[in-house]
Enzyme design. Structure first.
Site, short mmCIF file in Angstrom:
data_model
loop_
_atom_site.label_atom_id
_atom_site.label_comp_id
_atom_site.label_asym_id
_atom_site.label_seq_id
_atom_site.Cartn_x
_atom_site.Cartn_y
_atom_site.Cartn_z
N SER A 93 0.83 -1.24 -0.10
CA SER A 93 -0.14 0.00 0.00
C SER A 93 1.20 1.20 0.08
O SER A 93 1.73 1.16 0.57
CB SER A 93 -0.84 -0.26 1.05
OG SER A 93 -1.84 1.25 1.36
N HIS A 107 -2.57 6.84 -4.64
CA HIS A 107 -2.62 5.86 -3.87
C HIS A 107 -2.68 4.88 -4.48
O HIS A 107 -3.31 4.71 -5.82
CB HIS A 107 -4.11 6.10 -2.86
CG HIS A 107 -4.50 4.75 -2.33
ND1 HIS A 107 -5.35 3.91 -3.09
CD2 HIS A 107 -4.15 4.13 -1.10
CE1 HIS A 107 -5.72 2.74 -2.24
NE2 HIS A 107 -4.73 2.88 -1.17
N VAL A 110 -2.21 -3.35 -3.45
CA VAL A 110 -2.53 -4.43 -3.78
C VAL A 110 -2.59 -5.51 -2.64
O VAL A 110 -1.49 -5.54 -2.02
CB VAL A 110 -1.65 -4.92 -5.07
CG1 VAL A 110 -2.01 -4.17 -6.50
CG2 VAL A 110 -0.14 -4.77 -4.69
#
Length: 303
Positions: A93, A107, A110
């Site tokens: 992240s 942003h 996964v």
């Protein structure tokens, strides 16, 4: 689902983290610090954080691999049949808050989630999720179109049905209902991805993750030296306040990290270094600030 499959997912995610950090460092010129942490013997993560960079005011690229004995209600609310199960979650992240108001915040996430057997002996349940979205303050249409084009191209090899579905999901998810406005200009968002099977679901998640660098880094490089002043900084800080509102009130990753006993520093380092709130503020009609609300935040097809 095998131990080898889990190892493949983990190896790709740690490699993705390293590749993204290297690309961002090349643009900023600074170095991300490394903070490795353990929750249990084999679980934990690596937080890569840059603060006070030339281009990046605050950036965090995080990898985590955590296990919980019992899923928190926030994780099983939409899938009540998983309540009470053990779980393992791993993911990458990131949030990048640039210094320049003309360079957009971005942003990426996964993730892979594995819910273990329940006391009733049901089989393991797994899925992938993730996406990326762009949050500009002073948008350039060419940047927004380029970002969305990379999102679409990442999914094209898997069929025409995925991009419209994940693009719409992103528009609906990154929305502040109490403000009746989008957080940004969208991108991709997906969750509970398992229906195509493990190999295809993993490949789609990889395609989204690997699309991040070409989708975003050229935008940061183009905009990081754009001239700006006090007016632009004030609006940037106001828009960052909206970002904070979304992350604390609605973001599933932040809520899961805090409610599952995760590491608070990692869950909250997505916040900007500074943010402002003003009472009942509205942009001046016809201003560049108003154009964000009229021309960019309403959901539209960019490609």
């Amino acid at each position: 689902m095998t131990a080898a499959d889990l190892a493949r997912v983990r190896d790709w995610m740690t490699g993705l983290q390293s590749r993204i950090v290297a690309a961002l460092e090349a643009v900023d010129g600074g170095r991300f610090g490394t903070d490795s942490w353990l929750r249990e013997a084999e679980f934990g993560g690596v937080s890569r954080v840059l603060e006070g960079g030339a281009a990046i005011e605050r950036g965090a690229v995080l990898f985590s691999d955590v296990a919980v004995a019992q899923m928190p209600p926030s994780a099983s609310a939409r899938r009540p049949e998983l309540a009470g199960r053990s779980a393992r979650a791993m993911g990458v992240s990131l949030v990048i808050h640039p210094r320049n108001p003309y360079a957009p915040t971005v942003h990426l996430n996964v993730r892979f989630f594995l819910a273990g057997p329940s006391n009733l002996g049901n089989d393991d349940c797994w899925w992938f999720g993730g996406g990326m979205d762009l949050t500009p303050v002073y948008p350039f249409e060419e940047d927004v179109i380029a970002f969305h084009r990379h999102c679409k191209q990442a999914l094209e090899p898997f069929g025409d049905q995925w991009h419209p579905r994940f693009k719409r999901w992103c528009d609906e998810y990154f929305f502040l209902p109490h403000r009746n406005e989008a957080r940004g200009v969208g991108g991709l968002f997906f969750d509970d991805l398992g229906e195509p099977g493990f190999e295809t679901s993993f490949a789609m998640t990889q395609a989204v993750g690997e699309a991040f660098v070409p989708a975003y880094v050229p935008i940061l490089a183009r905009r990081k030296d754009h001239h700006w002043g006090e007016r632009e900084r004030a609006f940037q800080l106001l828009r960052r306040g909206r970002y904070v509102e979304f992350n604390l009130l609605y973001d599933r990753g932040t809520v899961f990290g805090l409610k599952s006993g995760g590491r608070a520093e990692s869950s909250l380092c997505s916040m900007p270094a500074e943010a402002h709130w003003r009472y009942d503020w509205h942009p001046e009609p016809g201003s560049p600030e108003a154009r964000l609300y009229s021309d960019f935040l309403p959901a539209r097809d960019w490609v």
